[in-house]
Each structure stands twice: as structure tokens, then as C-alpha cells.
Design an enzyme around this catalytic site. Structure first.
Site, PDB file in Angstrom:
ATOM      1  N   HIS A  63      53.077  44.517  45.293  1.00 34.84           N
ATOM      2  CA  HIS A  63      51.698  44.780  44.968  1.00 34.84           C
ATOM      3  C   HIS A  63      51.740  45.273  43.343  1.00 34.84           C
ATOM      4  O   HIS A  63      52.766  46.018  43.092  1.00 34.84           O
ATOM      5  CB  HIS A  63      51.306  45.942  46.084  1.00 34.84           C
ATOM      6  CG  HIS A  63      49.887  46.401  45.520  1.00 34.84           C
ATOM      7  ND1 HIS A  63      48.763  46.014  46.296  1.00 34.84           N
ATOM      8  CD2 HIS A  63      49.264  47.247  44.823  1.00 34.84           C
ATOM      9  CE1 HIS A  63      47.682  46.247  45.840  1.00 34.84           C
ATOM     10  NE2 HIS A  63      48.093  46.993  44.797  1.00 34.84           N
ATOM     11  N   ALA A  64      50.860  44.804  42.764  1.00 27.45           N
ATOM     12  CA  ALA A  64      50.957  44.980  41.168  1.00 27.45           C
ATOM     13  C   ALA A  64      50.956  46.440  40.844  1.00 27.45           C
ATOM     14  O   ALA A  64      49.980  47.332  41.461  1.00 27.45           O
ATOM     15  CB  ALA A  64      49.920  44.286  40.682  1.00 27.45           C
TER      16      ALA A  64
ATOM     17  N   HIS B  65      44.038  44.016  34.564  1.00 25.52           N
ATOM     18  CA  HIS B  65      43.746  45.142  35.147  1.00 25.52           C
ATOM     19  C   HIS B  65      44.878  46.271  34.765  1.00 25.52           C
ATOM     20  O   HIS B  65      44.802  47.393  34.434  1.00 25.52           O
ATOM     21  CB  HIS B  65      43.663  45.144  36.576  1.00 25.52           C
ATOM     22  CG  HIS B  65      43.691  46.290  37.354  1.00 25.52           C
ATOM     23  ND1 HIS B  65      42.382  46.995  37.710  1.00 25.52           N
ATOM     24  CD2 HIS B  65      44.486  47.095  37.857  1.00 25.52           C
ATOM     25  CE1 HIS B  65      42.698  48.109  38.633  1.00 25.52           C
ATOM     26  NE2 HIS B  65      44.102  48.232  38.770  1.00 25.52           N
ATOM     27  N   GLU B  66      46.188  45.271  35.051  1.00 29.33           N
ATOM     28  CA  GLU B  66      47.445  46.275  34.797  1.00 29.33           C
ATOM     29  C   GLU B  66      47.696  46.604  33.474  1.00 29.33           C
ATOM     30  O   GLU B  66      47.928  47.645  33.113  1.00 29.33           O
ATOM     31  CB  GLU B  66      48.377  45.496  35.262  1.00 29.33           C
ATOM     32  CG  GLU B  66      48.657  45.340  36.943  1.00 29.33           C
ATOM     33  CD  GLU B  66      48.428  46.580  37.557  1.00 29.33           C
ATOM     34  OE1 GLU B  66      48.987  47.585  37.210  1.00 29.33           O
ATOM     35  OE2 GLU B  66      48.006  46.486  38.665  1.00 29.33           O
TER      36      GLU B  66
ATOM     37  N   HIS C  60      45.696  49.768  32.304  1.00 28.94           N
ATOM     38  CA  HIS C  60      46.634  50.908  32.772  1.00 28.94           C
ATOM     39  C   HIS C  60      47.523  51.304  31.396  1.00 28.94           C
ATOM     40  O   HIS C  60      47.812  52.344  30.988  1.00 28.94           O
ATOM     41  CB  HIS C  60      47.596  50.972  33.959  1.00 28.94           C
ATOM     42  CG  HIS C  60      46.493  50.739  35.170  1.00 28.94           C
ATOM     43  ND1 HIS C  60      45.596  51.832  35.444  1.00 28.94           N
ATOM     44  CD2 HIS C  60      46.601  49.988  36.390  1.00 28.94           C
ATOM     45  CE1 HIS C  60      45.288  51.602  36.717  1.00 28.94           C
ATOM     46  NE2 HIS C  60      45.623  50.575  37.166  1.00 28.94           N
TER      47      HIS C  60
ATOM     48  N   GLU D 113      41.304  53.344  36.448  1.00 26.50           N
ATOM     49  CA  GLU D 113      41.209  51.638  37.064  1.00 26.50           C
ATOM     50  C   GLU D 113      40.453  50.771  36.519  1.00 26.50           C
ATOM     51  O   GLU D 113      40.203  49.698  36.734  1.00 26.50           O
ATOM     52  CB  GLU D 113      40.968  51.879  38.504  1.00 26.50           C
ATOM     53  CG  GLU D 113      42.078  52.557  39.387  1.00 26.50           C
ATOM     54  CD  GLU D 113      43.302  51.890  39.305  1.00 26.50           C
ATOM     55  OE1 GLU D 113      43.630  50.834  38.909  1.00 26.50           O
ATOM     56  OE2 GLU D 113      44.406  52.930  39.675  1.00 26.50           O
TER      57      GLU D 113
ATOM     58  N   HIS E  86      47.859  50.412  50.073  1.00 26.93           N
ATOM     59  CA  HIS E  86      47.498  51.887  49.848  1.00 26.93           C
ATOM     60  C   HIS E  86      47.893  53.024  50.765  1.00 26.93           C
ATOM     61  O   HIS E  86      47.664  54.044  50.366  1.00 26.93           O
ATOM     62  CB  HIS E  86      46.049  51.924  48.984  1.00 26.93           C
ATOM     63  CG  HIS E  86      45.975  51.134  47.643  1.00 26.93           C
ATOM     64  ND1 HIS E  86      45.978  49.868  47.987  1.00 26.93           N
ATOM     65  CD2 HIS E  86      46.023  51.304  46.433  1.00 26.93           C
ATOM     66  CE1 HIS E  86      46.065  49.233  46.776  1.00 26.93           C
ATOM     67  NE2 HIS E  86      45.868  49.960  45.873  1.00 26.93           N
TER      68      HIS E  86
ATOM     69  N   TYR F  40      38.908  52.874  42.990  1.00 25.64           N
ATOM     70  CA  TYR F  40      38.574  51.701  42.880  1.00 25.64           C
ATOM     71  C   TYR F  40      37.022  51.426  43.024  1.00 25.64           C
ATOM     72  O   TYR F  40      36.731  50.602  42.472  1.00 25.64           O
ATOM     73  CB  TYR F  40      39.552  50.659  43.778  1.00 25.64           C
ATOM     74  CG  TYR F  40      40.961  50.847  43.539  1.00 25.64           C
ATOM     75  CD1 TYR F  40      41.624  50.454  42.399  1.00 25.64           C
ATOM     76  CD2 TYR F  40      41.730  51.379  44.543  1.00 25.64           C
ATOM     77  CE1 TYR F  40      42.901  50.352  42.092  1.00 25.64           C
ATOM     78  CE2 TYR F  40      42.986  51.649  44.408  1.00 25.64           C
ATOM     79  CZ  TYR F  40      43.784  51.211  43.344  1.00 25.64           C
ATOM     80  OH  TYR F  40      44.940  51.399  43.176  1.00 25.64           O
TER      81      TYR F  40
HETATM   82  O1  X8Z Z   1      45.942  47.922  43.800  1.00 26.57           O
HETATM   83  C1  X8Z Z   1      44.999  47.494  42.729  1.00 26.57           C
HETATM   84  C2  X8Z Z   1      45.874  47.006  41.530  1.00 26.57           C
HETATM   85  C3  X8Z Z   1      46.763  48.244  41.306  1.00 26.57           C
HETATM   86  S1  X8Z Z   1      46.309  49.729  40.856  1.00 26.57           S
HETATM   87  C4  X8Z Z   1      46.368  45.715  41.815  1.00 26.57           C
HETATM   88  N1  X8Z Z   1      43.857  47.197  43.061  1.00 26.57           N
HETATM   89  C5  X8Z Z   1      43.167  47.416  44.221  1.00 26.57           C
HETATM   90  C6  X8Z Z   1      43.634  46.659  45.422  1.00 26.57           C
HETATM   91  O2  X8Z Z   1      44.404  45.719  44.860  1.00 26.57           O
HETATM   92  O3  X8Z Z   1      43.344  46.903  46.482  1.00 26.57           O
HETATM   93  C7  X8Z Z   1      42.870  46.656  41.926  1.00 26.57           C
HETATM   94  C8  X8Z Z   1      41.536  46.169  42.776  1.00 26.57           C
HETATM   95  C9  X8Z Z   1      41.825  47.262  43.841  1.00 26.57           C
HETATM   96 ZN    ZN Z   2      45.158  49.877  39.179  1.00 29.30          ZN
END
Ligand code: X8Z
Ligand code: ZN
Length: 629
Positions: free
Chosen positions: A369-370, A399-400, A403, A427, A528, A538
Site C-alpha cells: 500500500h503506497a 498523490h504520494e 505528501h 491528502e 486502513h 480522503y
Molecule cells: O491510501 C491512500 C494513499 C496513501 S495515503 C495511496 N489513498 C486512499 C486509498 O488508497 O484507499 C489514496 C486515495 C484513497
Molecule cells: Zn496519502
């Protein structure tokens, strides 16, 4: 109200509620450990003591910043190693460090209570003490055994997710990880094949249930000790308003965008019914969750080809171009960086390229997960991803990097200010820039050969955008609606899964494709939840990014419809953005928002403005349909 009483009010509010504030980006702040030696010296004072002076309070805040910088660096180091090499050893190592951070925070927050009535404290110190109280998304009880248990559980849960694999119905097929199962969900159009991938990934989260239940008990206890009614209330305290006000605020924003979501849902369901049959996707009913191109049905862009409004238009397929041109992960990251530097922002440091994880290692389990990190809170920035050559991943890279640029511009601040104005700001930065990745930009960098033309081209383009951005909104909101109810006890463990699907149906209008029971723990199939990263950020970011985009477009001198604007190459926009990034969390977020946009309220109007051509078109298409569910 004069400044002194205002500061006192902030302090009191903070102490009454003890908010949370996770470390920024996708790293999480579970807290450093405070061995006695690193305890702020004020802690050693006897309890019955004279009213502390402003100078003592100021010094206390300064000391906490120093301690936290050291402790959070150790924590981030252990977390980085664990996430890029999941083993029992690295999990245990991270748990030990997290335990230390938690212990430190317990003590520091208790000690900070001494300063709640200090008259005339400067605004910065007062804000730091407030931020200290909300600095962990996972507060631990002060009981050492329970603290250790919580730290161990947290590390295990993330490990289970990171290592998760599905090895077929009989357990004997070649095992598939989340990346492989997600590829199936994205590309397959075979109902049963999709179903197996969907179900398969959800076998990974079943064993998380008892661990999660215990995590809720222990972290709630930790939250109560620092004055919150439960952990959800702590999470909702990070927005410069009361938890109750924040709850209302998120509902207000949802009410603004819900009509647009409903139109999209209606149109997409009708198209899916054409693809899979009315029996499988009936009108007036929630959509089966495995048909939307994403493992969690959170973004629907992978099924754009099924809903494309007009055939015969120039292709918008960037994946094909990336693959044809043999883009590797480094080249994709460099492309992302070049967008930021085109705005006059500084290049990434050499160490970013040396230390980041761009691709999935072949020989070990990692958390794919990024995420984005500043491991030393001093510009040791990196991203951790398992990049594939797709447009979706290119968006995630931006997106990254959003940050990372926040980190780059606030790393000289005290660590308690090294956060976004609120977590939704953090975010939204990279996402706001991706709104400037227009077809002309893509053509310029060779990733699109022909520009979409006229009204039909525009509607196709907007549909593609909406499948990602609009589709996400209810998902972004409901994850924490579920957790808030779990933390408050409104949802008990016997109802975890059922309550989850009730919210999925209510907000998203989707349903599970097969019967679920309380043996399942479907929330745990989303990163998450096991990693305990709050999610409302988000939802806020999806809305804020359009507000930021509009303001940056205005700064760049753009005239004309919002959806036509790109700030690529515009230094004025870059300067405005940089000014906000440099503030970190040093000011209440309405001030940061006002500096950029002139407004002090979050507002979905720019998002609605951006999508207004599509909205009109959708209304026309949906005439005569049974919408809703
Ligand atoms: O978790 C993330 C990022 C890292 S902060 C990749 N996002 C959420 C997800 O993947 O569920 C970005 C969009 C929503
Ligand atoms: Zn993020």
C-alpha cells in the site's frame, strides 16, 4: 475575546477532548516510547506545585518537540524496516519502539495538563500543546502490559494485511497476493472469476477480527485516559472544531455532493446491467460490489470502457502508452517530479531516489500500500510503493509526491507543526495537481496521441474523471462512520460485518455479491482498518482538491471553465502552493485555506462546477430510469 483567554480556551478544549493527530502522509503515529530518561523534565515535578509560568510552558513545549523528533525518528525507522521487510523480528522490533512512543505520549500529555490555565501563553506553544494531545491515532492505556499488547496487535494486523494471499478454494492453487487479485478485479469481465478474486481477498481478513476487537478495547481505554469519550471522538478532534461539529461538517459536505453521486450510480448501474444482465444487476437495487473494477469498489475508473459515453472518440487510454513506451517505475516517478518542479518547486533530494521502494521486491513480503515518509523529520523523504505501469499508479505517484512536497517545505518547523493544516490537506496536495494532468499535458509528454474533440470528447473525459473522483466520495466517508460507531460502542463486535454492509449500502448503493456472516471481517480487507489510519481525510481531500485547484488556477491567470485549466509550468500557482505547505499545522486550518483560496470553509462547489457538463449529460441519460436503491 482577547488573546489570553482565547489561548486558555484552546488549551481547555484540547485537554477536555484530547484529540488525535496521526503522523502525516500514510505513515502512522502510534507514538514513541518514553523511557524515563526521555521524559520531559517537568514530569518529575511534584503534583501540588505553584501555577506554572508561561516560560515553563513554553520550555515544556520546546522540550516535547525535541523528544518527539528523536522518538518519532526511531519509530519511523522501525516502521520503514518492518513495512519493507515483514518478518516476526521486524514486527516485534516495531512493536517495541511503538510501545516506547506510546508511553512517552501518555506521560507528556498528562504533564501538559499542568499548563492548561497558564495566562498569556504564546499562540505557538498553546497550539503545540493542543497538537500533542491529538498526536496519536492509537493512544495506549498507561498500564505497561496493556500498552505492550496494543503495540503487538497493531504490528500483527498490518503484517497480516501485508502478507495476505489467497491460494484458491482448496488452498492448493498458486497463491495470489493483493496486487494479482486486484488485477483480476480491474480487468476481468467474467462474473464468477471476479467473484472468486473478491471472495479470495476477504479470506485474508477473517483472522483479523479478534485482534481488531482487542485493538478497539485497548485504544479506547487509552483515549479515555487522556480525556476523550472514545477513540472516534479523539479522531474527530483534529479539525479545529468540536467532534460534534466535525461530524455535522462532514455530513454537510456529503449533502453537497450526494446528488452528483446518485446520478453517476444510476448511469453506471444501467451500463452494468447491459454487461452482466438485469438478473445480476437489477434496477432499483444496490450494485454487486465485485463488478466495479476495484477490490473495494472505491474508485470505478477501471471499468471506464464499460461506461464510455461515446464510442469512436480518440482513446483516453494512458495505460497502453505507458506499456508501449516501456515506462519503468523510476521514469514514472521522474515524470511526477517534473510536474512539481514545473511549478518552481524544488527537485527531490538524491536520497529520495536512493532510499525509496518503487517496486515490489521479489524475495520478501512488504506492505505494498503506497505511502510517503520523512523518516528523520528532517527531509529524509521516501515513498514506498509497488509501482506498475498504469495510469492509476501514475496518479498515486502524484498523490504520494504531494505528501513528499509537504514534508520538504515544512521539515524545518518543530515536529508538532510538521503536519498538514489538517490531515485532509495533506491528502489533497498531489491530487489537486493531478487535476492539471489534462489531455494536452499528456499529449505533450507523449502519453496520448490525440486530443478528445468537442462535446463528446469532453463528456468521455469527464466520465473517466468522475469514475475515479465522484465514485470515491461515499466510500471516503463511510469507513470512519463505521469506525466511529465501533469505537463509541454503537456497533458491537457481534455486528461488525453487518454494520459495515449496512453503511456500504446506505452510502455507496452497493451490496455483497455473496452472503456474508459474522465469521467474515470485511472491513479488515481494506488497508486502513488493520493499519489504523483514519480515513475521513480522503473524503475531505476529494473535495478540497477542487477548491485548491480552482484557487491555483485563478493564481495562474486561467480564464474559462474550471475543467479546462492546467497549472502545469505556472510559477505563480507554485508560489501560492508553497506558501501553504510551509505553514504545516502551525495555524488553524481555516487560516491556511484562506491564504490559498480566500475562503475559510471547506466547500464542494468547485467540484460541482468542475463536473457540471457531465452532470447535465447524466441527468439527460437517466431520464426514465429507476434511480436509487
Ligand atoms: O491510501 C491512500 C494513499 C496513501 S495515503 C495511496 N489513498 C486512499 C486509498 O488508497 O484507499 C489514496 C486515495 C484513497
Ligand atoms: Zn496519502
Amino acid at each position: 475575546m482577547n488573546r489570553t483567554s482565547h489561548v486558555k480556551q484552546i488549551l481547555r478544549a484540547a485537554l477536555a477532548v484530547v484529540p488525535l493527530a496521526a503522523l502525516p502522509g500514510c505513515t502512522h503515529g502510534a507514538g514513541a516510547k518514553a523511557e524515563e530518561a526521555s521524559t520531559p523534565s517537568a514530569a518529575a515535578q511534584p503534583v501540588a506545585e505553584p501555577q506554572p509560568t508561561t516560560e515553563e510552558a513554553r520550555q515544556f513545549a520546546a522540550r516535547v518537540n525535541e523528544d518527539l523528533k528523536r522518538l518519532w525518528t526511531r519509530q519511523a525507522t522501525a516502521e520503514w524496516i518492518k513495512s519493507t521487510y515483514i518478518t516476526d523480528d521486524t514486527e516485534r522490533n516495531a512493536a517495541v519502539v511503538n510501545e516506547e512512543v506510546m508511553a512517552y505520549l501518555n506521560q507528556a500529555i498528562t504533564q501538559a495538563a499542568r499548563f492548561k490555565d497558564v495566562e498569556g501563553l504564546d499562540a505557538d506553544s498553546a497550539r503545540m500543546l493542543h497538537l500533542l494531545r491529538i498526536s496519536s491515532a492509537l493512544p495506549a492505556p498507561s498500564d505497561a502490559e496493556k500498552r505492550a499488547e496494543l503495540a503487538t496487535i497493531a504490528a500483527k494486523l498490518e503484517g497480516l494485511y501485508g502478507k495476505g494471499k489467497y491460494c484458491g478454494k482448496d488452498g492448493k492453487a498458486p497463491c495470489k497476493d493483493l496486487g494479482q487479485l486486484s488485477d483480476t478485479i480491474a480487468k476481468s469481465r467474467d462474473y464468477d472469476e471476479l467473484l472468486e478474486a473478491w471472495n479470495g481477498w476477504r479470506t485474508v481478513s477473517q483472522p483479523m477480527r479478534p485482534l481488531y476487537q482487542r485493538l478497539v478495547e485497548l485504544s479506547n481505554e487509552g483515549a479515555k485516559e487522556i480525556g476523550f469519550s472514545d477513540l472516534g471522538s479523539l479522531w474527530r478532534s483534529g479539525y479545529d472544531m468540536t467532534p460534534a461539529e466535525f461530524e455535522q461538517e462532514s455530513q454537510r459536505l456529503w449533502t453537497q455532493v450526494k446528488p452528483l453521486y446518485d446520478e453517476l450510480h444510476c448511469y453506471v448501474r444501467a451500463r452494468l446491467a447491459k454487461q452482466y444482465g438485469e438478473d445480476k444487476v437489477p434496477a432499483g437495487k444496490p450494485i454487486p460490489a465485485h463488478l466495479l473494477g476495484n477490490m473495494w469498489a472505491q474508485e470505478w475508473n477501471n471499468i471506464y470502457s464499460l461506461v464510455e459515453p461515446y464510442k469512436g472518440q480518440p482513446s483516453l487510454d494512458v495505460d497502453a502508452a505507458l506499456q508501449r513506451q516501456k515506462y519503468d517505475s523510476l521514469r514514472m516517478v521522474k515524470l511526477g517530479e517534473s510536474f512539481f518542479t514545473s511549478l518552481g518547486l524544488k527537485p527531490l533530494p538524491e536520497t529520495f531516489f536512493e532510499r525509496s521502494q518503487f517496486t515490489k521486491p521479489r524475495d520478501r513480503d512488504v506492505v505494498c500500500h503506497a505511502s510517503a515518509w520523512d523518516v528523520t523529520y528532517d527531509n529524509d523523504v521516501r515513498i514506498k510503493m509497488c509501482i506498475k505501469p498504469t495510469e492509476e499508479e501514475l496518479v498515486t505517484i502524484h498523490h504520494e509526491l504531494g505528501h513528499i512536497y509537504y514534508y520538504q517545505y515544512y521539515h524545518t518547523l518543530p515536529v508538532l507543526f510538521q503536519q498538514g493544516a489538517h490531515d485532509g490537506f495533506h491528502e489533497a496536495i498531489g491530487d489537486a495537481l493531478t487535476l492539471s494532468i489534462t489531455p494536452s499535458y499528456l499529449k505533450q509528454v507523449g502519453l496520448l496521441s490525440e486530443l478528445p474533440k468537442g462535446e463528446k470528447g469532453l463528456i468521455n473525459l469527464q466520465m473517466k474523471d468522475a469514475m475515479e473522483k465522484v465514485a470515491f466520495l461515499p466510500f471516503g466517508l463511510l469507513i470512519d462512520q463505521w469506525r466511529w460507531d465501533v469505537f463509541s460502542g454503537k456497533v458491537s463486535p457481534e455486528n461488525y460485518n453487518q454494520a459495515w454492509w449496512a453503511l456500504r449500502e446506505k452510502y455507496q448503493g452497493i451490496r455483497p455479491p455473496v452472503e456474508r456472516t459474522e465469521q467474515d471481517f470485511d472491513p479488515g480487507a481494506k488497508y486502513h482498518i488493520p493499519s489504523n489510519v483514519p480515513y475521513t481525510r480522503y473524503f475531505l481531500a476529494r473535495i478540497l482538491q477542487f477548491q485548491f485547484h480552482k484557487a491555483l488556477c485563478e493564481a495562474s491567470g486561467h480564464q474559462g471553465p474550471l475543467h479546462e485549466c492546467s497549472i502545469y509550468g505556472n510559477k505563480e500557482a507554485g508560489q501560492k502552493l508553497q506558501a501553504m505547505l510551509e505553514l504545516g499545522s502551525s495555524k488553524p486550518w481555516p487560516e491556511a485555506l484562506e491564504a490559498l483560496t480566500g475562503q475559510r470553509q471547506m466547500d464542494a462547489t468547485p467540484m460541482l462546477e468542475y463536473f457540471s457538463p457531465l452532470r447535465t449529460w447524466l441527468r439527460e441519460q437517466n431520464k426514465g430510469q429507476t434511480c436509487g436503491w
